[in-house]
Structure formats: structure tokens, C-alpha cells
Write an enzyme that holds these catalytic residues in place. Sequence first.
Site, mmCIF file in Angstrom:
data_model
loop_
_atom_site.group_PDB
_atom_site.id
_atom_site.type_symbol
_atom_site.label_atom_id
_atom_site.label_comp_id
_atom_site.label_asym_id
_atom_site.label_seq_id
_atom_site.Cartn_x
_atom_site.Cartn_y
_atom_site.Cartn_z
ATOM 1 N N ARG A 172 0.836 -1.199 0.000
ATOM 2 C CA ARG A 172 0.000 0.000 0.000
ATOM 3 C C ARG A 172 0.877 1.257 0.000
ATOM 4 O O ARG A 172 2.063 1.202 0.293
ATOM 5 C CB ARG A 172 -0.899 0.022 1.251
ATOM 6 C CG ARG A 172 -2.031 -0.960 1.204
ATOM 7 C CD ARG A 172 -2.771 -1.036 2.522
ATOM 8 N NE ARG A 172 -1.937 -1.623 3.563
ATOM 9 C CZ ARG A 172 -2.303 -1.758 4.838
ATOM 10 N NH1 ARG A 172 -3.475 -1.314 5.224
ATOM 11 N NH2 ARG A 172 -1.495 -2.310 5.711
ATOM 12 N N LYS A 180 2.072 1.631 7.320
ATOM 13 C CA LYS A 180 2.371 0.769 8.476
ATOM 14 C C LYS A 180 3.254 1.494 9.493
ATOM 15 O O LYS A 180 3.878 2.510 9.182
ATOM 16 C CB LYS A 180 3.080 -0.516 8.017
ATOM 17 C CG LYS A 180 2.178 -1.507 7.337
ATOM 18 C CD LYS A 180 0.902 -1.803 8.098
ATOM 19 C CE LYS A 180 1.078 -2.703 9.296
ATOM 20 N NZ LYS A 180 -0.233 -3.024 9.942
ATOM 21 N N TYR A 196 -0.529 4.238 10.702
ATOM 22 C CA TYR A 196 -0.917 3.254 11.717
ATOM 23 C C TYR A 196 0.275 3.027 12.638
ATOM 24 O O TYR A 196 1.408 2.896 12.166
ATOM 25 C CB TYR A 196 -1.276 1.904 11.070
ATOM 26 C CG TYR A 196 -2.606 1.888 10.375
ATOM 27 C CD1 TYR A 196 -3.791 2.078 11.078
ATOM 28 C CD2 TYR A 196 -2.697 1.662 9.006
ATOM 29 C CE1 TYR A 196 -5.024 2.058 10.437
ATOM 30 C CE2 TYR A 196 -3.918 1.645 8.354
ATOM 31 C CZ TYR A 196 -5.076 1.840 9.077
ATOM 32 O OH TYR A 196 -6.293 1.822 8.446
ATOM 33 N N HIS A 219 -0.282 1.243 16.256
ATOM 34 C CA HIS A 219 -0.560 0.056 17.091
ATOM 35 C C HIS A 219 0.477 -0.106 18.202
ATOM 36 O O HIS A 219 1.069 -1.179 18.375
ATOM 37 C CB HIS A 219 -0.609 -1.214 16.223
ATOM 38 C CG HIS A 219 -1.697 -1.174 15.199
ATOM 39 N ND1 HIS A 219 -3.035 -1.204 15.533
ATOM 40 C CD2 HIS A 219 -1.659 -1.084 13.850
ATOM 41 C CE1 HIS A 219 -3.757 -1.135 14.436
ATOM 42 N NE2 HIS A 219 -2.959 -1.059 13.396
ATOM 43 N N GLU A 233 -5.252 4.656 13.944
ATOM 44 C CA GLU A 233 -6.225 3.747 14.546
ATOM 45 C C GLU A 233 -6.871 4.260 15.830
ATOM 46 O O GLU A 233 -7.826 3.652 16.311
ATOM 47 C CB GLU A 233 -5.593 2.355 14.799
ATOM 48 C CG GLU A 233 -4.612 2.279 15.961
ATOM 49 C CD GLU A 233 -3.195 2.721 15.601
ATOM 50 O OE1 GLU A 233 -2.963 3.143 14.458
ATOM 51 O OE2 GLU A 233 -2.321 2.656 16.486
ATOM 52 N N ASP A 249 -2.512 -7.710 15.142
ATOM 53 C CA ASP A 249 -1.821 -6.411 15.188
ATOM 54 C C ASP A 249 -1.949 -5.746 16.557
ATOM 55 O O ASP A 249 -1.282 -4.753 16.828
ATOM 56 C CB ASP A 249 -2.293 -5.476 14.068
ATOM 57 C CG ASP A 249 -3.771 -5.184 14.142
ATOM 58 O OD1 ASP A 249 -4.480 -5.867 14.896
ATOM 59 O OD2 ASP A 249 -4.229 -4.258 13.445
ATOM 60 N N VAL A 255 -1.525 -13.038 9.875
ATOM 61 C CA VAL A 255 -0.831 -11.989 9.128
ATOM 62 C C VAL A 255 -1.239 -10.619 9.689
ATOM 63 O O VAL A 255 -2.423 -10.301 9.784
ATOM 64 C CB VAL A 255 -1.151 -12.088 7.620
ATOM 65 C CG1 VAL A 255 -0.521 -10.925 6.862
ATOM 66 C CG2 VAL A 255 -0.643 -13.421 7.059
HETATM 67 N N1 LIG Z 1 -4.469 -8.188 10.791
HETATM 68 C C1 LIG Z 1 -4.844 -7.146 10.059
HETATM 69 O O1 LIG Z 1 -4.370 -6.960 8.939
HETATM 70 C C2 LIG Z 1 -5.897 -6.217 10.586
HETATM 71 C C3 LIG Z 1 -6.533 -5.301 9.738
HETATM 72 C C4 LIG Z 1 -7.536 -4.493 10.275
HETATM 73 C C5 LIG Z 1 -7.893 -4.591 11.623
HETATM 74 N N2 LIG Z 1 -7.226 -5.483 12.408
HETATM 75 C C6 LIG Z 1 -7.547 -5.678 13.830
HETATM 76 O O2 LIG Z 1 -8.767 -6.389 13.975
HETATM 77 C C7 LIG Z 1 -9.274 -6.169 15.294
HETATM 78 C C8 LIG Z 1 -10.762 -5.834 15.237
HETATM 79 O O3 LIG Z 1 -10.928 -4.555 14.621
HETATM 80 P P1 LIG Z 1 -12.382 -3.920 14.381
HETATM 81 O O4 LIG Z 1 -12.173 -2.740 13.506
HETATM 82 O O5 LIG Z 1 -13.350 -4.951 13.977
HETATM 83 O O6 LIG Z 1 -12.745 -3.401 15.853
HETATM 84 P P2 LIG Z 1 -14.225 -3.034 16.377
HETATM 85 O O7 LIG Z 1 -14.026 -2.110 17.534
HETATM 86 O O8 LIG Z 1 -15.108 -2.609 15.265
HETATM 87 O O9 LIG Z 1 -14.772 -4.424 16.906
HETATM 88 C C9 LIG Z 1 -14.223 -5.081 17.990
HETATM 89 C C10 LIG Z 1 -15.343 -5.849 18.675
HETATM 90 O O10 LIG Z 1 -14.744 -6.691 19.653
HETATM 91 C C11 LIG Z 1 -15.690 -6.796 20.690
HETATM 92 N N3 LIG Z 1 -15.059 -7.383 21.863
HETATM 93 C C12 LIG Z 1 -14.227 -6.831 22.778
HETATM 94 N N4 LIG Z 1 -13.876 -7.752 23.700
HETATM 95 C C13 LIG Z 1 -14.500 -8.920 23.357
HETATM 96 C C14 LIG Z 1 -14.543 -10.221 23.897
HETATM 97 N N5 LIG Z 1 -13.858 -10.532 25.017
HETATM 98 N N6 LIG Z 1 -15.280 -11.163 23.271
HETATM 99 C C15 LIG Z 1 -15.966 -10.870 22.154
HETATM 100 N N7 LIG Z 1 -15.981 -9.649 21.598
HETATM 101 C C16 LIG Z 1 -15.256 -8.687 22.185
HETATM 102 C C17 LIG Z 1 -16.202 -5.384 20.865
HETATM 103 O O11 LIG Z 1 -17.423 -5.339 21.576
HETATM 104 C C18 LIG Z 1 -16.348 -4.944 19.414
HETATM 105 O O12 LIG Z 1 -17.653 -5.169 18.899
HETATM 106 C C19 LIG Z 1 -8.392 -5.049 15.854
HETATM 107 O O13 LIG Z 1 -7.402 -5.612 16.676
HETATM 108 C C20 LIG Z 1 -7.762 -4.439 14.638
HETATM 109 O O14 LIG Z 1 -6.542 -3.773 14.937
HETATM 110 C C21 LIG Z 1 -6.244 -6.281 11.919
#
Ligand SMILES: NC(=O)c1ccc[n+]([C@@H]2O[C@H](COP(=O)([O-])OP(=O)(O)OC[C@H]3O[C@@H](n4cnc5c(N)ncnc54)[C@H](O)[C@@H]3O)[C@@H](O)[C@H]2O)c1
Length: 371
Positions: free
Chosen positions: A15, A75, A94, A96, A118, A270, A298
Site C-alpha cells: 500500500r 504501516k 498506523y 498500534h 487507529e 496487530d 498476518v
Molecule cells: N491483521 C490485520 O491486517 C488487521 C486489519 C484491520 C484490523 N485489524 C484488527 O482487527 C481487530 C478488530 O478490529 P475492528 O475494527 O473490527 O474493531 P471493532 O471495535 O469494530 O470491533 C471489535 C469488537 O470486539 C468486541 N469485543 C471486545 N472484547 C470482546 C470479547 N472478550 N469477546 C468478544 N468480543 C469482544 C467489541 O465489543 C467490538 O464489537 C483489531 O485488533 C484491529 O486492529 C487487523
Amino acid sequence: MQIAVPKEIKNHEYRVALTPTGARELVGRGHTVTVQAGAGEGAGFADAAYEAAGARLEADVARVWEGAELILKVKEPQAEEVARLKAGQTLFTYLHLAAEESLTRGLMASGATCIAYETITDRQGGLPLLAPMSTVAGRMAIQAGAHSLEKAQGGAGVLLPGVPGVAPARVAVIGGGVVGENAARMALGLGAEVTVLDKSIPRLETLDDRYQGRMKTVFSTADAIDEAVCECDLIVGAVLIPGAAAPKLITREMLAEMKPGSVLVDVAIDQGGCFETSRATTHTGPTYIVDGVVHYCVANMPGAVARTSTQALTNATMPFVTALADKGWQQALADDPHFLPGLNVHDGRVTYQAVADAFGLESVDPASLLG
Ligand SMILES: NC(=O)c1ccc[n+]([C@@H]2O[C@H](COP(=O)([O-])OP(=O)(O)OC[C@H]3O[C@@H](n4cnc5c(N)ncnc54)[C@H](O)[C@@H]3O)[C@@H](O)[C@H]2O)c1
């Protein structure tokens, strides 16, 4: 303002933080945009397109960073990038940080102002600069999970939708936010049997209402997760506690209860990952197996679909980028209470409470820095 767009150097990150359209807008507002040669290539944006938009191309990475007042990245900065960052510069990307102590300390040592995509909020309490990438990652999680279920990948050899006469796979999504809803929606679309677990009742209500009972919604407890672990072929970890490390919801012991060849996709990697056995992987080696369970972890999933992701990301970041460029960081943050929580580090100090808490550091109220 002097704005720089370096080429991303994280493994398989294609990206770029600014499209030629964005460059044209900033140049039109009187700013100077320097783009590292080749920065947009991976996302399908040629150097010539930036030049045509009025940006300056620079082949020497040191010179890209040196003269910049505002640095736009995707990133978190890698070690060699942290070393280039200096006091007086603003980094917008970002970060994190809650999962990365050495990066936090490196940014503090740089003296720069570091604003994280974020942790910026919106009026609905959402995270508008995380949402587009979460949408991408959530949708990809099911593609990745379906592929990992194939025998050649170490999976159980299960096809998500099944076929007539053979039941579909069971998918559980832990965390029904942006990632979780998009993963669940893709899994439903492929014909899997889908359960979403969340701790937020309003969120479960929204999902129940939106999908009219086509996915099961379950309040997330240790017992409910245990049940999902025993039954499911694919589990997607999508929880988030904003700015904090992810809670470990599936322990190593629990893997023994899973069916051999079942798959864990930890999108929350992440933020440190929400499964005890998760460790960050890259697109070159996305999976590994622990106790017969395939793990896909990933940390930069959207990087694999760089063109879609770059367009989605820059659609969301551009209003903040133009505010930073036009007004400078202090005025831009002072004018927008939702932009203010984006500030994570300034002049050697952490300004985001959850990051400070994660490493036992003192936190400074960002509002107190606005003059
Ligand atoms: N790996 C990647 O490439 C990548 C890309 C984008 C986002 N992410 C990550 O994905 C994760 C989720 O992001 P999002 O945008 O969906 O966040 P979000 O805030 O929209 O959703 C998170 C959800 O988790 C719930 N939650 C919290 N604790 C919980 C538990 N113990 N049990 C069940 N649910 C619980 C919350 O109520 C919320 O609805 C984040 O860590 C984000 O950084 C990773």
C-alpha cells in the site's frame, strides 16, 4: 507544508499512504509533496501519475525523510525508519503501539509528533481510519480461512459451503465489530453456518436485526468460546479493546478440544493477538500449525490487496491529511475533538493513556499540548 510519502518497507506491504489524486489535492492547496520513487507501484500507481499530479519524485530515501515536516505512511515505522524520524516532524500512520514497546520507546526517543490512524474516533464512537482496513481484513479472513482449511495447507479438507448432502462448515467469529461483521457476512455468503460472539449487547442486536437471524449471535463468555472451540471448523479472532493489547480468549490448552485441521485466523494479531498460540506471520509464510490447528496470523492482511486497500484507506485519511497540512498538527487537533485522540507520542512523551498503561509509562493529556 513539506509533505513526504516514503515507500513502505514492511514485508509484502504494497500500500501507499497517498494516491496521485490525493497528491493533486495537496499540491493544489499550496503544499509540496515529495513521493519516493516507486512508492505507489505496488498499488498500481506509477511514478508518472504522481508527477502529473504535481508531486516531486525522489529516489533517495534519506532525502525523502530529511526535508519533510509531515510524513505520511501506512504501516508502523520499521527500525530504520524510526532512526530517520526527528524532532519537529509529524508522522501520520498506523502505529498500534500498545503491542510494541520498543517502537513506542523509539518514537519517544525521536522527539517527533506521532499521530496514529487507529485511535482517531468519530461521532458514533467508531474508529473511522481503522474501519476501511478492518472491512478489507474481515472480508479477507474468510478467503484465508477457507484456503487454510484445504488439505494441502494442513487443514481438515473441509469446503466452507459443503455440497448437497454434506453439511456446511461451522464458522465462529469472536468480536462482531467491523472485522467481525465483514467476516461473518462473507462466511454467510459462502454458505457456512455462522455464529458471532461479542460482549456488546447493542452490537449483537444490530447484527441480529441486520441479518434477520441468518447468523447466530451469542454473548461472549469463556463458556461460549469453549463451545465454539469444540464445534467449529474455522474461528476468526476479531476483538478489539481500543488502544490496548488484545485479550487471550483461546488458550493453548483449548486447542486440544479443537477438531484436527481446524483453522484459527487471528485478525487481532496487530494488537498482540487474541489466541495464546498466535504469533505474527507475513504474506510469505502466512500460516503455521500448533497441536494440529492451522493458525493464520498476518498482521497486515490488507497489504495483499493493495490497490483496493490504498483507495479505501486514502478515502478515509484525506480529510485528516489536508487538515494537518493546512493548519499544522496543533490547530488541526485543537479544531477536532475526534482527531485529538490520534496523538500517541509527542516530544518524548506518550499522550495516549492505554499505550502508557501497557508499558507502565506516564501519559500526558494531549489537550494540554495544544497551547
Ligand atoms: N491483521 C490485520 O491486517 C488487521 C486489519 C484491520 C484490523 N485489524 C484488527 O482487527 C481487530 C478488530 O478490529 P475492528 O475494527 O473490527 O474493531 P471493532 O471495535 O469494530 O470491533 C471489535 C469488537 O470486539 C468486541 N469485543 C471486545 N472484547 C470482546 C470479547 N472478550 N469477546 C468478544 N468480543 C469482544 C467489541 O465489543 C467490538 O464489537 C483489531 O485488533 C484491529 O486492529 C487487523
